[in-house]
Design a protein around this motif. Structure first.
Motif, PDB file in Angstrom:
ATOM      1  N   LEU A 119      33.833  25.713  62.387  1.00  5.33           N
ATOM      2  CA  LEU A 119      33.575  26.095  63.929  1.00  5.33           C
ATOM      3  C   LEU A 119      33.989  27.550  64.177  1.00  5.33           C
ATOM      4  O   LEU A 119      33.183  27.960  65.526  1.00  5.33           O
ATOM      5  CB  LEU A 119      34.927  25.161  64.482  1.00  5.33           C
ATOM      6  N   ALA A 120      34.596  28.179  63.405  1.00  7.03           N
ATOM      7  CA  ALA A 120      34.699  29.661  63.831  1.00  7.03           C
ATOM      8  C   ALA A 120      33.570  30.309  63.769  1.00  7.03           C
ATOM      9  O   ALA A 120      33.010  31.071  64.425  1.00  7.03           O
ATOM     10  CB  ALA A 120      35.817  30.405  62.867  1.00  7.03           C
ATOM     11  N   VAL A 121      32.707  29.925  62.523  1.00  7.39           N
ATOM     12  CA  VAL A 121      31.546  30.518  62.393  1.00  7.39           C
ATOM     13  C   VAL A 121      30.453  30.121  63.794  1.00  7.39           C
ATOM     14  O   VAL A 121      29.816  31.000  64.141  1.00  7.39           O
ATOM     15  CB  VAL A 121      30.774  29.963  61.011  1.00  7.39           C
ATOM     16  N   TRP A 122      30.592  28.849  64.078  1.00  7.64           N
ATOM     17  CA  TRP A 122      29.679  28.403  65.112  1.00  7.64           C
ATOM     18  C   TRP A 122      29.781  29.135  66.474  1.00  7.64           C
ATOM     19  O   TRP A 122      29.011  29.504  67.207  1.00  7.64           O
ATOM     20  CB  TRP A 122      29.864  27.076  65.327  1.00  7.64           C
ATOM     21  N   ARG A 123      31.298  29.544  66.679  1.00  4.43           N
ATOM     22  CA  ARG A 123      31.734  30.132  67.992  1.00  4.43           C
ATOM     23  C   ARG A 123      31.112  31.489  67.866  1.00  4.43           C
ATOM     24  O   ARG A 123      30.538  32.221  68.888  1.00  4.43           O
ATOM     25  CB  ARG A 123      33.218  30.174  67.992  1.00  4.43           C
ATOM     26  N   ALA A 124      31.074  32.131  66.726  1.00  2.98           N
ATOM     27  CA  ALA A 124      30.596  33.633  66.243  1.00  2.98           C
ATOM     28  C   ALA A 124      29.044  33.590  66.706  1.00  2.98           C
ATOM     29  O   ALA A 124      28.634  34.432  67.406  1.00  2.98           O
ATOM     30  CB  ALA A 124      30.791  34.111  64.901  1.00  2.98           C
ATOM     31  N   PHE A 125      28.346  32.812  66.283  1.00  2.00           N
ATOM     32  CA  PHE A 125      26.920  32.629  66.502  1.00  2.00           C
ATOM     33  C   PHE A 125      26.652  32.251  67.836  1.00  2.00           C
ATOM     34  O   PHE A 125      25.639  32.725  68.441  1.00  2.00           O
ATOM     35  CB  PHE A 125      26.178  31.735  65.479  1.00  2.00           C
ATOM     36  N   SER A 126      27.478  31.496  68.521  1.00  2.00           N
ATOM     37  CA  SER A 126      27.214  30.993  69.842  1.00  2.00           C
ATOM     38  C   SER A 126      27.366  32.353  70.828  1.00  2.00           C
ATOM     39  O   SER A 126      26.603  32.644  71.508  1.00  2.00           O
ATOM     40  CB  SER A 126      28.369  30.154  70.263  1.00  2.00           C
ATOM     41  N   LEU A 127      28.286  33.120  70.471  1.00  2.00           N
ATOM     42  CA  LEU A 127      28.600  34.391  71.271  1.00  2.00           C
ATOM     43  C   LEU A 127      27.428  35.394  70.944  1.00  2.00           C
ATOM     44  O   LEU A 127      26.683  35.941  72.076  1.00  2.00           O
ATOM     45  CB  LEU A 127      29.810  35.302  70.547  1.00  2.00           C
ATOM     46  N   LEU A 128      26.952  35.426  69.867  1.00  2.00           N
ATOM     47  CA  LEU A 128      25.642  36.402  69.607  1.00  2.00           C
ATOM     48  C   LEU A 128      24.358  35.678  70.238  1.00  2.00           C
ATOM     49  O   LEU A 128      23.761  36.426  71.096  1.00  2.00           O
ATOM     50  CB  LEU A 128      25.388  36.362  68.205  1.00  2.00           C
TER      51      LEU A 128
END
Length: 562
Positions: A119-128
């Protein structure tokens, strides 16, 4: 300078995108790194390429283990999360039209790892995806990738010509999609703050044909930092040139005054000045003359500093005194400082008496801090003293460079917008004091380990000059009794008596005692503290594009690569 990696693989595209964002939108990188902190992400692509993505301080770092890069012979740790894309998943990576669940197509996107980390990785890529997709440079990278590797995009390089685009289309489907997008709430509303950065829907800085300066656009909360600095630097350079007279003596004075300003730097000070003015509701144009005055002061300081430090190169070219002699160089530096005063006084016509008097007050304060800091450093060198604690360096660095590089540009820009309340101006001080120290430490590190063409001075020049850097202070705290006499003997020699191998000997000792790694970690900690203070102390400024540019510069210190 290494050649750019051809954008033929997914791993190459990831590397290029992270590098581009680190330069142009560091606040976005810092926000993504905050989500990725402590997680190593393994990425596999349809073409067989692989990469490891991790956060280091506030930076995103891409490694290619298969190439042996950055491993120093040690096998990298296994990734915490693994993601494998096929053609369909890669094509949807920056597509915000679909819900996240829609993007995880059957047998298309394989993700493995602990739930919290996924989920943390998903949030990072969502921001990008949300914030980087509107940057022209990112769009150009992905278009180059599409041209180099067309398969993921559903076509081949030699397919028939596409149909004629609509009249208002850019000619690129991805750009046209962004052009058609509108915020869900057309009436506006408060932006959402996540991790100290503003998250908004993508805004296009480029329409497929051209772009316009950041202050001419409708209010947004991200900006392309490189383009912004280039625009501010160019406008300030025009103003600086207008203050240098076209009269005699040209060869011995006025032509020399143009030399250092023509060797343009990053444009950090002009951008801070103009952005601070805009953040407080002023017109960016009202801050240009003040920005020019700062740059004239800066170049005058550089001429004199190079003489005091016996430097041989400045921004990749011989220093003024090396090329034209000390006498002409000293006089040129004096003349640049005189022109800086003239540039400040020229604001009487546009800003009026009260703001101009406030600008004079700020400039005098800045110059006093700078000469005091210079005196501290020269005194240490003259007396053969190496301070015992980092705090002494913090004080000297803040005085010598922090005020005129970070703090004063912000305060002066705010004055141009009409802010003269000392309490309000003082809200810049602590945040940009910390950021300025971190920036100076990084510059000191670059002099030791950076590329000369990027840093602009001779390699190891600081060691030859005897500069009291954090690395040198740390080294002298950790020298053994057997090492200390030799290091002191080398350090006490005048610049003319030092050879390159002497500087390399000190550098080797720094590496042995971990002084460079210590300085990297210290700079990152100070920058993080500065960003925290930025968000706390400058919360009084409403979210607008000027403030967003200030935020980008604050994060630039933490994301630029060493």
């Amino acid at each position: 300078m290494t050649e750019p990696i051809p954008l033929r693989t997914g791993a190459a595209l990831l590397t290029a995108t992270v590098e581009e964002l680190s330069q142009r939108a560091p606040a976005i990188v810092a926000a993504a790194a905050d989500q990725m902190r402590g997680i190593r992400l393994g990425l596999g692509f349809h073409d067989g390429s692989r990469a490891l993505l991790s956060a280091r301080h506030s930076r995103l770092v891409v490694e290619h283990p298969a190439d042996g890069a950055e491993t120093d012979g040690v096998e990298p740790a296994d990734p915490d999360v693994e993601v494998v894309f096929d053609n369909r998943a890669l094509n949807l990576l920056f597509d915000l039209q679909h819900r996240p669940a829609d993007q995880a197509l059957p047998d298309s996107l394989d993700t493995r790892g602990p739930r919290e980390q996924v989920l943390a990785v998903w949030r990072a890529f969502s921001l990008l995806a949300q914030r980087a997709a509107g940057l022209r440079s990112v769009q150009e990278l992905w278009r180059c990738y599409r041209d180099e590797a067309p398969v993921p995009w559903g076509g081949t390089a030699d397919e028939d010509e596409p149909p004629e685009p609509a009249e208002d289309a850019s000619g690129w489907a991805g750009t046209d999609y962004l052009l058609r997008r509108r915020p869900q709430d057309a009436t506006g509303g408060e932006p959402e703050l996540i991790g100290g950065t503003v998250v908004t829907r993508p805004r296009l800085l480029w329409d497929g044909r051209g772009s316009s300066p950041w202050w001419h656009e409708s209010p947004v909360h991200d900006a392309d930092l490189l383009e912004t600095m280039a625009a501010c630097r160019a406008r300030t350079s025009e103003a600086m040139a207008s203050f240098v007279p076209h009269r005699e003596p040209k060869a011995e004075l006025y032509d020399l005054m143009r030399l250092y300003p023509s060797r343009q730097g990053k444009g950090l000070r002009p951008t801070l000045t103009i952005a601070a003015c805009a953040a407080f509701g002023g017109r960016p144009e009202d801050a240009v003359r003040a920005a020019a005055a700062l740059e004239l002061f800066h170049n005058g300081f550089l001429v004199h500093d190079d003489i005091a430090d016996e430097s041989t190169h400045r921004r990749g070219l011989p220093t003024l005194h090396e090329e034209h002699g000390i006498g002409l160089a000293v006089n040129c530096g004096d003349g640049l400082n005189l022109l800086a005063v003239d540039a400040i006084l020229s604001n009487l016509d546009t800003l009026g008496l009260s703001r101009t008097l406030a600008l004079i007050h700020e400039a005098i304060h800045m110059c006093r801090e700078s000469v005091e800091g210079q005196a501290m450093e020269l005194g240490w060198i003259h007396k053969h003293v190496v301070p015992a604690e980092d705090e002494a360096y913090f004080t000297m660095s803040t005085k010598k460079t922090g005020w005129y590089t970070c703090i004063s540009p912000c305060r002066i820009g705010a004055v141009c917008a009409g802010v003269t309340d000392p309490a309000l101006l003082g809200r810049f001080d602590e945040a940009f004091r910390l950021i300025g120290i971190a920036f100076q430490i990084q510059d000191d590190i670059l002099n030791l380990v950076g590329q000369e063409e990027l840093y602009g001075k001779e390699p190891l020049g600081d060691l030859l000059e005897g500069k009291r850097t954090v690395m040198l202070i740390h080294l002298f705290r950790h020298l053994t009794e057997a090492e200390r006499p030799r290091m002191q003997e080398v350090l006490q020699r005048p610049r003319s008596a030092k050879a390159q191998q002497d500087a390399e000997e000190i550098l080797a000792a720094m590496r042995r005692h971990g002084s460079i790694d210590y300085a990297v970690d210290l700079a990152a900690r100070l920058a993080d503290e500065g960003i925290t203070r930025f968000e706390e102390d400058l919360a009084v400024i409403p979210e607008n594009e000027g403030k967003a540019v200030l935020r980008q510069i604050a994060h630039y210190v933490t994301t630029r690569l060493l």
